[in-house]
Write a protein that holds these residues in place. Structure first.
Motif, PDB file in Angstrom:
ATOM      1  N   MET A 105       0.827  -1.213   0.000  1.00  0.00           N
ATOM      2  CA  MET A 105       0.000   0.000   0.000  1.00  0.00           C
ATOM      3  C   MET A 105       0.859   1.260   0.000  1.00  0.00           C
ATOM      4  O   MET A 105       0.535   2.245  -0.655  1.00  0.00           O
ATOM      5  CB  MET A 105      -0.959   0.005   1.195  1.00  0.00           C
ATOM      6  N   ILE A 106       1.965   1.220   0.722  1.00  0.00           N
ATOM      7  CA  ILE A 106       2.856   2.386   0.808  1.00  0.00           C
ATOM      8  C   ILE A 106       3.615   2.581  -0.494  1.00  0.00           C
ATOM      9  O   ILE A 106       3.590   3.644  -1.116  1.00  0.00           O
ATOM     10  CB  ILE A 106       3.838   2.223   1.997  1.00  0.00           C
ATOM     11  N   MET A 107       4.302   1.537  -0.945  1.00  0.00           N
ATOM     12  CA  MET A 107       5.195   1.670  -2.098  1.00  0.00           C
ATOM     13  C   MET A 107       4.435   1.813  -3.419  1.00  0.00           C
ATOM     14  O   MET A 107       4.942   2.418  -4.353  1.00  0.00           O
ATOM     15  CB  MET A 107       6.168   0.504  -2.144  1.00  0.00           C
ATOM     16  N   TYR A 108       3.219   1.289  -3.506  1.00  0.00           N
ATOM     17  CA  TYR A 108       2.432   1.438  -4.718  1.00  0.00           C
ATOM     18  C   TYR A 108       2.115   2.910  -4.995  1.00  0.00           C
ATOM     19  O   TYR A 108       1.902   3.310  -6.124  1.00  0.00           O
ATOM     20  CB  TYR A 108       1.145   0.611  -4.627  1.00  0.00           C
ATOM     21  N   GLN A 109       2.135   3.715  -3.939  1.00  0.00           N
ATOM     22  CA  GLN A 109       1.894   5.154  -4.072  1.00  0.00           C
ATOM     23  C   GLN A 109       3.177   5.921  -4.413  1.00  0.00           C
ATOM     24  O   GLN A 109       3.160   7.142  -4.501  1.00  0.00           O
ATOM     25  CB  GLN A 109       1.312   5.723  -2.772  1.00  0.00           C
ATOM     26  N   GLY A 110       4.280   5.186  -4.565  1.00  0.00           N
ATOM     27  CA  GLY A 110       5.551   5.834  -4.864  1.00  0.00           C
ATOM     28  C   GLY A 110       6.267   6.341  -3.631  1.00  0.00           C
ATOM     29  O   GLY A 110       7.226   7.107  -3.729  1.00  0.00           O
ATOM     30  N   ILE A 111       5.831   5.927  -2.481  1.00  0.00           N
ATOM     31  CA  ILE A 111       6.433   6.355  -1.212  1.00  0.00           C
ATOM     32  C   ILE A 111       7.490   5.330  -0.815  1.00  0.00           C
ATOM     33  O   ILE A 111       7.242   4.126  -0.845  1.00  0.00           O
ATOM     34  CB  ILE A 111       5.365   6.470  -0.106  1.00  0.00           C
ATOM     35  N   GLY A 112       8.668   5.810  -0.428  1.00  0.00           N
ATOM     36  CA  GLY A 112       9.706   4.932   0.082  1.00  0.00           C
ATOM     37  C   GLY A 112      10.933   4.904  -0.797  1.00  0.00           C
ATOM     38  O   GLY A 112      10.834   4.838  -2.014  1.00  0.00           O
ATOM     39  N   ASP A 113      12.077   5.006  -0.153  1.00  0.00           N
ATOM     40  CA  ASP A 113      13.362   4.972  -0.850  1.00  0.00           C
ATOM     41  C   ASP A 113      14.182   3.753  -0.460  1.00  0.00           C
ATOM     42  O   ASP A 113      14.964   3.248  -1.263  1.00  0.00           O
ATOM     43  CB  ASP A 113      14.140   6.252  -0.532  1.00  0.00           C
ATOM     44  N   THR A 114      14.034   3.299   0.762  1.00  0.00           N
ATOM     45  CA  THR A 114      14.643   2.056   1.233  1.00  0.00           C
ATOM     46  C   THR A 114      13.564   1.296   1.989  1.00  0.00           C
ATOM     47  O   THR A 114      12.562   1.877   2.413  1.00  0.00           O
ATOM     48  CB  THR A 114      15.863   2.299   2.150  1.00  0.00           C
ATOM     49  N   VAL A 115      13.767  -0.011   2.155  1.00  0.00           N
ATOM     50  CA  VAL A 115      12.726  -0.838   2.764  1.00  0.00           C
ATOM     51  C   VAL A 115      13.337  -1.813   3.756  1.00  0.00           C
ATOM     52  O   VAL A 115      14.478  -2.258   3.588  1.00  0.00           O
ATOM     53  CB  VAL A 115      11.927  -1.594   1.670  1.00  0.00           C
ATOM     54  N   ARG A 116      12.564  -2.157   4.771  1.00  0.00           N
ATOM     55  CA  ARG A 116      12.957  -3.160   5.756  1.00  0.00           C
ATOM     56  C   ARG A 116      11.760  -4.021   6.071  1.00  0.00           C
ATOM     57  O   ARG A 116      10.678  -3.518   6.369  1.00  0.00           O
ATOM     58  CB  ARG A 116      13.458  -2.491   7.040  1.00  0.00           C
ATOM     59  N   VAL A 117      11.937  -5.318   5.998  1.00  0.00           N
ATOM     60  CA  VAL A 117      10.936  -6.269   6.454  1.00  0.00           C
ATOM     61  C   VAL A 117      11.434  -6.797   7.793  1.00  0.00           C
ATOM     62  O   VAL A 117      12.563  -7.276   7.889  1.00  0.00           O
ATOM     63  CB  VAL A 117      10.746  -7.416   5.436  1.00  0.00           C
ATOM     64  N   SER A 118      10.623  -6.688   8.826  1.00  0.00           N
ATOM     65  CA  SER A 118      11.005  -7.092  10.183  1.00  0.00           C
ATOM     66  C   SER A 118      10.256  -8.356  10.584  1.00  0.00           C
ATOM     67  O   SER A 118       9.049  -8.319  10.784  1.00  0.00           O
ATOM     68  CB  SER A 118      10.676  -5.972  11.180  1.00  0.00           C
ATOM     69  N   LEU A 119      10.978  -9.456  10.667  1.00  0.00           N
ATOM     70  CA  LEU A 119      10.367 -10.738  11.015  1.00  0.00           C
ATOM     71  C   LEU A 119      11.045 -11.354  12.230  1.00  0.00           C
ATOM     72  O   LEU A 119      12.245 -11.159  12.432  1.00  0.00           O
ATOM     73  CB  LEU A 119      10.502 -11.732   9.854  1.00  0.00           C
ATOM     74  N   SER A 120      10.308 -12.129  12.987  1.00  0.00           N
ATOM     75  CA  SER A 120      10.900 -12.959  14.039  1.00  0.00           C
ATOM     76  C   SER A 120      11.353 -14.249  13.359  1.00  0.00           C
ATOM     77  O   SER A 120      10.727 -15.303  13.486  1.00  0.00           O
ATOM     78  CB  SER A 120       9.886 -13.259  15.139  1.00  0.00           C
ATOM     79  N   ALA A 121      12.413 -14.115  12.575  1.00  0.00           N
ATOM     80  CA  ALA A 121      12.911 -15.224  11.769  1.00  0.00           C
ATOM     81  C   ALA A 121      14.354 -14.932  11.393  1.00  0.00           C
ATOM     82  O   ALA A 121      14.882 -13.854  11.679  1.00  0.00           O
ATOM     83  CB  ALA A 121      12.059 -15.387  10.511  1.00  0.00           C
ATOM     84  N   ASP A 122      14.962 -15.868  10.725  1.00  0.00           N
ATOM     85  CA  ASP A 122      16.307 -15.686  10.188  1.00  0.00           C
ATOM     86  C   ASP A 122      16.312 -14.433   9.311  1.00  0.00           C
ATOM     87  O   ASP A 122      15.422 -14.251   8.482  1.00  0.00           O
ATOM     88  CB  ASP A 122      16.658 -16.919   9.354  1.00  0.00           C
ATOM     89  N   PRO A 123      17.283 -13.532   9.473  1.00  0.00           N
ATOM     90  CA  PRO A 123      17.335 -12.324   8.644  1.00  0.00           C
ATOM     91  C   PRO A 123      17.329 -12.599   7.140  1.00  0.00           C
ATOM     92  O   PRO A 123      16.890 -11.755   6.360  1.00  0.00           O
ATOM     93  CB  PRO A 123      18.644 -11.657   9.083  1.00  0.00           C
ATOM     94  N   VAL A 124      17.781 -13.774   6.735  1.00  0.00           N
ATOM     95  CA  VAL A 124      17.731 -14.140   5.319  1.00  0.00           C
ATOM     96  C   VAL A 124      16.276 -14.141   4.838  1.00  0.00           C
ATOM     97  O   VAL A 124      15.980 -13.741   3.707  1.00  0.00           O
ATOM     98  CB  VAL A 124      18.404 -15.507   5.080  1.00  0.00           C
ATOM     99  N   GLU A 125      15.354 -14.573   5.696  1.00  0.00           N
ATOM    100  CA  GLU A 125      13.933 -14.575   5.341  1.00  0.00           C
ATOM    101  C   GLU A 125      13.419 -13.157   5.148  1.00  0.00           C
ATOM    102  O   GLU A 125      12.549 -12.914   4.312  1.00  0.00           O
ATOM    103  CB  GLU A 125      13.102 -15.302   6.408  1.00  0.00           C
ATOM    104  N   GLU A 126      13.941 -12.212   5.932  1.00  0.00           N
ATOM    105  CA  GLU A 126      13.552 -10.806   5.762  1.00  0.00           C
ATOM    106  C   GLU A 126      13.942 -10.307   4.376  1.00  0.00           C
ATOM    107  O   GLU A 126      13.157  -9.641   3.692  1.00  0.00           O
ATOM    108  CB  GLU A 126      14.210  -9.936   6.834  1.00  0.00           C
TER     109      GLU A 126
END
Length: 191
Positions: free
Chosen positions: A60-81
Motif C-alpha cells: 500500500m505504501i510503495m504502490y503510491q511511490g512512497i519509500g526509498d529504502t525498505v525493511r521487512v522485520s520478522l521474528s525469523a532468520d534475517p535471510v527470510e527478511e
C-alpha cells in the motif's frame, strides 16, 4: 528542529506494528518532507504472519511511490527478511531479476505431493539469476495449459509428471525425477 541544528543529510524512518496506522503515517509524512523515507512495518511477527503483514502494508505504501529504502522485520532468520523484501519489490514491479514461482492449489486431480514439490522448486530457483516464471502444477490434464504463460514448469500425474516449456510438453518423467528434470533445464537455460 533537526534542520535548525544544522543537519540536512537525513533519512526518515517512521514505523508501527499497526499496518493501517503505518500506511497512513507514511502517506502523511510523504506530503510534508523532501527527505528519503525508509519504510517498513515493525514487529510484524513470525515468518508467516510477518510476511503477510509486511506485504500488505508495504504494498500500500510503495504502490503510491512512497519509500526509498525498505525493511521487512520478522521474528525469523534475517535471510527470510531479505527474501520477503525482494519478493514484495518484484511483485510490485519495483525490482527485476529472480525466478517467479507460481503453483496451483491442490484439488481432486492432484496425484503428486504438490506442496513439497512447490517448496523444493522455490528453494531450487534461489540459485538462478534468470528473470523468468516457473510453474508447479498439480495435474497433467490442465497444468501445462493453465500455466502456458510460464517459461518453464512441471505438472504432476499419477506417480509421474510432465516437464513443459511455454505450455509445450518437453517430456514425461517419474515423479521422483521431476525436480532433477527441472534443475537440468534451468542449468541449461537459454530462454
Amino acid at each position: 528542529m533537526i534542520e535548525d541544528m544544522g543537519y540536512d543529510n537525513l533519512v526518515i524512518s517512521i514505523k508501527s506494528s499497526d499496518v493501517l496506522m503505518c500506511v497512513k503515517a507514511h502517506e502523511m509524512i510523504a506530503k510534508q518532507t523532501r527527505y528519503p523515507l525508509h519504510v517498513g512495518i515493525t514487529e510484524t511477527g513470525t515468518a508467516f504472519s510477518g510476511s503477510v503483514k509486511s506485504a500488505a502494508g508495504l504494498s500500500m505504501i510503495m504502490y503510491q511511490g512512497i519509500g526509498d529504502t525498505v525493511r521487512v522485520s520478522l521474528s525469523a532468520d534475517p535471510v527470510e527478511e531479505i527474501k520477503t523484501a525482494k519478493l514484495i519489490l518484484r511483485t510490485l514491479g519495483l525490482r527485476k531479476g529472480g525466478i517467479d514461482v507460481v503453483s496451483c492449489p491442490t484439488c481432486g486431480r492432484t496425484q503428486i505431493d504438490l506442496i513439497s514439490l512447490a517448496n523444493e522448486v522455490e528453494n531450487l530457483v534461489l540459485n538462478y539469476p534468470y528473470d523468468i516464471k516457473v510453474a508447479v502444477m498439480g495435474c497433467a490434464v490442465n497444468g501445462p495449459g493453465e500455466a502456458r504463460e510460464a517459461d518453464l514448469g512441471v505438472a504432476g500425474g499419477i506417480r509421474e509428471g510432465l516437464l513443459f516449456k511455454k505450455g509445450e510438453i518437453l517430456k514425461k518423467v517419474p515423479e521422483s525425477e521431476l525436480l532433477a528434470a527441472l534443475k537440468q533445464e534451468l542449468d541449461n537455460w537459454k530462454g
